[in-house]
Write a protein that holds these residues in place. Structure first.
Motif, PDB file in Angstrom:
ATOM      1  N   ASN A 180      77.119  33.399  -6.375  1.00 49.15           N
ATOM      2  CA  ASN A 180      75.669  34.315  -6.293  1.00 49.15           C
ATOM      3  C   ASN A 180      74.783  34.239  -5.755  1.00 49.15           C
ATOM      4  O   ASN A 180      73.959  33.884  -6.815  1.00 49.15           O
ATOM      5  CB  ASN A 180      76.043  35.168  -7.247  1.00 49.15           C
ATOM      6  N   PRO A 181      74.558  33.946  -4.190  1.00 49.97           N
ATOM      7  CA  PRO A 181      73.140  33.333  -3.934  1.00 49.97           C
ATOM      8  C   PRO A 181      72.483  34.153  -3.802  1.00 49.97           C
ATOM      9  O   PRO A 181      72.011  35.360  -4.212  1.00 49.97           O
ATOM     10  CB  PRO A 181      73.950  33.204  -2.535  1.00 49.97           C
ATOM     11  N   LYS A 182      71.128  32.933  -4.136  1.00 53.69           N
ATOM     12  CA  LYS A 182      69.670  34.166  -4.456  1.00 53.69           C
ATOM     13  C   LYS A 182      69.245  34.945  -2.882  1.00 53.69           C
ATOM     14  O   LYS A 182      69.107  35.777  -2.427  1.00 53.69           O
ATOM     15  CB  LYS A 182      68.772  33.413  -3.963  1.00 53.69           C
ATOM     16  N   ILE A 183      69.650  34.125  -1.839  1.00 53.24           N
ATOM     17  CA  ILE A 183      69.941  34.888   0.022  1.00 53.24           C
ATOM     18  C   ILE A 183      71.330  34.631   0.686  1.00 53.24           C
ATOM     19  O   ILE A 183      72.404  33.785   0.777  1.00 53.24           O
ATOM     20  CB  ILE A 183      69.053  33.882   0.529  1.00 53.24           C
ATOM     21  N   LEU A 184      71.720  36.013   0.874  1.00 50.60           N
ATOM     22  CA  LEU A 184      72.899  36.441   1.909  1.00 50.60           C
ATOM     23  C   LEU A 184      72.064  36.779   3.098  1.00 50.60           C
ATOM     24  O   LEU A 184      72.162  37.426   3.578  1.00 50.60           O
ATOM     25  CB  LEU A 184      74.030  37.252   1.289  1.00 50.60           C
ATOM     26  N   ILE A 185      73.002  35.849   3.811  1.00 47.61           N
ATOM     27  CA  ILE A 185      72.470  35.759   5.435  1.00 47.61           C
ATOM     28  C   ILE A 185      73.809  35.934   5.765  1.00 47.61           C
ATOM     29  O   ILE A 185      75.055  34.560   6.026  1.00 47.61           O
ATOM     30  CB  ILE A 185      71.511  34.403   6.074  1.00 47.61           C
ATOM     31  N   ALA A 186      74.574  37.080   6.405  1.00 46.75           N
ATOM     32  CA  ALA A 186      75.135  37.816   6.864  1.00 46.75           C
ATOM     33  C   ALA A 186      75.270  37.544   9.048  1.00 46.75           C
ATOM     34  O   ALA A 186      74.465  38.700   9.433  1.00 46.75           O
ATOM     35  CB  ALA A 186      76.127  38.814   6.352  1.00 46.75           C
ATOM     36  N   ASP A 187      76.047  37.060   9.205  1.00 48.87           N
ATOM     37  CA  ASP A 187      75.684  37.066  10.672  1.00 48.87           C
ATOM     38  C   ASP A 187      77.194  37.988  11.080  1.00 48.87           C
ATOM     39  O   ASP A 187      77.864  37.121  11.577  1.00 48.87           O
ATOM     40  CB  ASP A 187      76.099  35.573  11.612  1.00 48.87           C
ATOM     41  N   GLU A 188      76.598  38.942  11.797  1.00 49.70           N
ATOM     42  CA  GLU A 188      78.104  39.988  12.214  1.00 49.70           C
ATOM     43  C   GLU A 188      79.340  40.182  10.929  1.00 49.70           C
ATOM     44  O   GLU A 188      80.514  39.842  11.575  1.00 49.70           O
ATOM     45  CB  GLU A 188      78.711  39.697  13.615  1.00 49.70           C
ATOM     46  N   PRO A 189      79.407  40.080  10.460  1.00 53.12           N
ATOM     47  CA  PRO A 189      79.885  39.500   8.663  1.00 53.12           C
ATOM     48  C   PRO A 189      81.093  40.704   9.591  1.00 53.12           C
ATOM     49  O   PRO A 189      82.592  40.440   8.587  1.00 53.12           O
ATOM     50  CB  PRO A 189      79.530  40.359   7.899  1.00 53.12           C
ATOM     51  N   THR A 190      81.123  41.489  10.326  1.00 52.40           N
ATOM     52  CA  THR A 190      82.409  42.633  10.003  1.00 52.40           C
ATOM     53  C   THR A 190      82.953  42.690  10.831  1.00 52.40           C
ATOM     54  O   THR A 190      83.671  43.514  11.217  1.00 52.40           O
ATOM     55  CB  THR A 190      82.110  44.058   8.740  1.00 52.40           C
ATOM     56  N   THR A 191      82.925  42.405  11.872  1.00 49.17           N
ATOM     57  CA  THR A 191      82.512  41.866  13.645  1.00 49.17           C
ATOM     58  C   THR A 191      84.501  42.316  13.564  1.00 49.17           C
ATOM     59  O   THR A 191      84.985  43.313  14.378  1.00 49.17           O
ATOM     60  CB  THR A 191      82.530  40.527  13.987  1.00 49.17           C
ATOM     61  N   ALA A 192      85.147  41.588  12.767  1.00 47.26           N
ATOM     62  CA  ALA A 192      86.662  42.034  12.786  1.00 47.26           C
ATOM     63  C   ALA A 192      87.991  42.478  12.220  1.00 47.26           C
ATOM     64  O   ALA A 192      88.572  42.301  12.046  1.00 47.26           O
ATOM     65  CB  ALA A 192      87.400  40.040  12.705  1.00 47.26           C
ATOM     66  N   LEU A 193      87.236  43.266  11.525  1.00 48.32           N
ATOM     67  CA  LEU A 193      87.645  44.050  10.889  1.00 48.32           C
ATOM     68  C   LEU A 193      87.219  45.761  10.085  1.00 48.32           C
ATOM     69  O   LEU A 193      86.710  46.196  11.133  1.00 48.32           O
ATOM     70  CB  LEU A 193      86.805  44.219   9.090  1.00 48.32           C
ATOM     71  N   ASP A 194      88.405  46.409  10.326  1.00 55.51           N
ATOM     72  CA  ASP A 194      88.892  47.591  10.757  1.00 55.51           C
ATOM     73  C   ASP A 194      87.309  48.687   9.575  1.00 55.51           C
ATOM     74  O   ASP A 194      86.614  48.094   8.785  1.00 55.51           O
ATOM     75  CB  ASP A 194      89.934  48.343  10.623  1.00 55.51           C
ATOM     76  N   VAL A 195      87.664  49.605  10.126  1.00 53.94           N
ATOM     77  CA  VAL A 195      86.135  50.302   9.082  1.00 53.94           C
ATOM     78  C   VAL A 195      86.678  50.344   7.235  1.00 53.94           C
ATOM     79  O   VAL A 195      86.012  50.698   7.003  1.00 53.94           O
ATOM     80  CB  VAL A 195      85.998  51.927   9.244  1.00 53.94           C
ATOM     81  N   THR A 196      87.399  50.964   7.483  1.00 56.25           N
ATOM     82  CA  THR A 196      88.102  50.844   5.774  1.00 56.25           C
ATOM     83  C   THR A 196      87.821  49.753   5.381  1.00 56.25           C
ATOM     84  O   THR A 196      86.657  50.058   4.138  1.00 56.25           O
ATOM     85  CB  THR A 196      89.539  51.587   5.268  1.00 56.25           C
ATOM     86  N   ILE A 197      87.870  48.675   5.172  1.00 56.58           N
ATOM     87  CA  ILE A 197      87.415  47.087   4.580  1.00 56.58           C
ATOM     88  C   ILE A 197      85.813  46.503   4.834  1.00 56.58           C
ATOM     89  O   ILE A 197      85.162  46.556   4.355  1.00 56.58           O
ATOM     90  CB  ILE A 197      88.080  45.840   5.563  1.00 56.58           C
ATOM     91  N   GLN A 198      85.135  47.466   6.311  1.00 61.45           N
ATOM     92  CA  GLN A 198      83.845  47.018   6.441  1.00 61.45           C
ATOM     93  C   GLN A 198      83.082  48.077   5.318  1.00 61.45           C
ATOM     94  O   GLN A 198      82.441  47.311   4.509  1.00 61.45           O
ATOM     95  CB  GLN A 198      82.981  47.979   7.972  1.00 61.45           C
TER      96      GLN A 198
END
Length: 334
Positions: A180-198
């Motif tokens: 449960n981080p205080k700050i979450l940095i997400a670098d294109e976190p859903t590039t490899a995922l299909d839209v339902t998982i996104q």
């Protein structure tokens, strides 16, 4: 409290040195990441988005350094100047993963192929929490289940090569969210995922934001994601912030020609196949042979001789800022 600043970046300059040449990858950016809010960073590949994130995490390669500026993490115990910490020092390792976590773009290089997925997520919990081995295992299984991974108990014992690209990405996200981080940095976190998982991942990130007041910095190319998730947006080009503001400022009242060009290059749902989608002419310049002054001027329809000097950043409103000599003239074309 929502809206309080969790991390401040002021005039950050990160340069890379190779073969006696200098790439000014990030060249004087300033922004705040606020608690319980999502800051989206948008721009073409090579604009400095990922380098900015890596600088905050102190995960830069050896031939690079922070030349100027400050990164201040406003921790509960007091302010910490991240830019002054040793990259591999004890304090930075304590913060990295527990208080500031990052979801990387490429899950294959971020996961270690010789350890099971469960071991790798559990290692983060072992280092940053006081949970017993049994509680850690239960938490790992729970995290994988939350990410929509079937048979999480069995899957936790498997190695990364047994996972599909999308499942590896979900395992990485589980690892980032484990403490449960205080700050979450997400670098294109859903590039490899299909839209339902996104959608599922973004819902999880929203829950983290609402329940724990997590500050999120989301790097993306997708303006649809920006419209859905962002509270604030910064638009980057060639290592500079060209425009920044609330999501309404950027999507409804864009002032910089680059922001407008990005928005014009996206198809709009419901307008059918006859809509006019414009590409951004030209290509991103060579970082070692940059144009003089405004970096976007060679590709800009509004460029004049004035643009051979770098424009100052101007505040249009309290929240909306832009770096362009001609933004007032451009507004009159609307």
């Amino acid at each position: 409290m929502t809206g309080e600043v969790a991390l401040s970046v002021k005039n950050l300059k990160t340069f890379f040195y190779t073969n006696n040449r200098c790439n000014k990858a990030v060249n004087g950016v300033s922004f705040d990441i606020k608690k319980g809010r999502t800051l989206c960073v948008v721009g073409e590949s090579g604009c400095g988005k990922s380098v900015t994130a890596s600088t905050i995490m102190q995960l830069l390669p050896s031939l690079s350094r922070i030349e100027e500026g400050s990164i201040t993490y406003h921790a509960e115990a007091g302010d910490i100047r991240i830019d002054q910490l040793d990259r591999d020092g004890k304090e930075m390792r304590r913060i990295r993963g527990s208080e500031i976590a990052m979801i990387f773009q490429d899950p294959m290089t971020a996961l270690n192929p010789v350890y099971t997925i469960g071991f790798q997520i559990g290692e983060s919990l072992k280092y940053h929490t006081d949970l017993s081995a049994k509680a850690r295992h239960a938490k790992v299984v729970d995290l994988l289940a939350n990410m929509g991974i079937p048979e999480p108990e069995r899957r936790a014992k498997e190695y990364p090569h047994k996972y599909s690209g999308g499942m590896r990405q979900r395992a990485l996200i589980a690892m980032a969210m484990s403490c449960n981080p205080k700050i979450l940095i997400a670098d294109e976190p859903t590039t490899a995922l299909d839209v339902t998982i996104q959608a599922q991942i973004f819902r999880l990130m929203d829950e983290l934001k609402e329940q724990h007041g997590t500050a999120i910095m989301l790097i993306t190319h997708d303006m649809g994601v920006v419209a859905e998730l962002a509270d604030e947006v910064i638009v980057m080009y060639m290592g500079n912030i060209v425009e920044a503001g609330t999501v309404d400022d950027i999507l409804r009242r864009p002032k910089h020609p680059y922001t407008r060009a990005l928005l014009d290059s996206i198809p709009v749902l419901g307008r059918g196949r006859n809509q006019d989608i414009k590409s951004i002419r030209g290509a991103t310049p060579d970082p070692y042979q940059r144009p003089k002054g405004c970096q976007f001027s060679p590709r800009c329809d509004f460029a004049t001789e004035t643009c051979s000097a770098m424009p100052d950043e101007e505040y249009i409103t309290e929240t909306h800022r832009v770096s362009c000599h001609h933004y007032k003239d451009i507004s009159q074309h609307d």
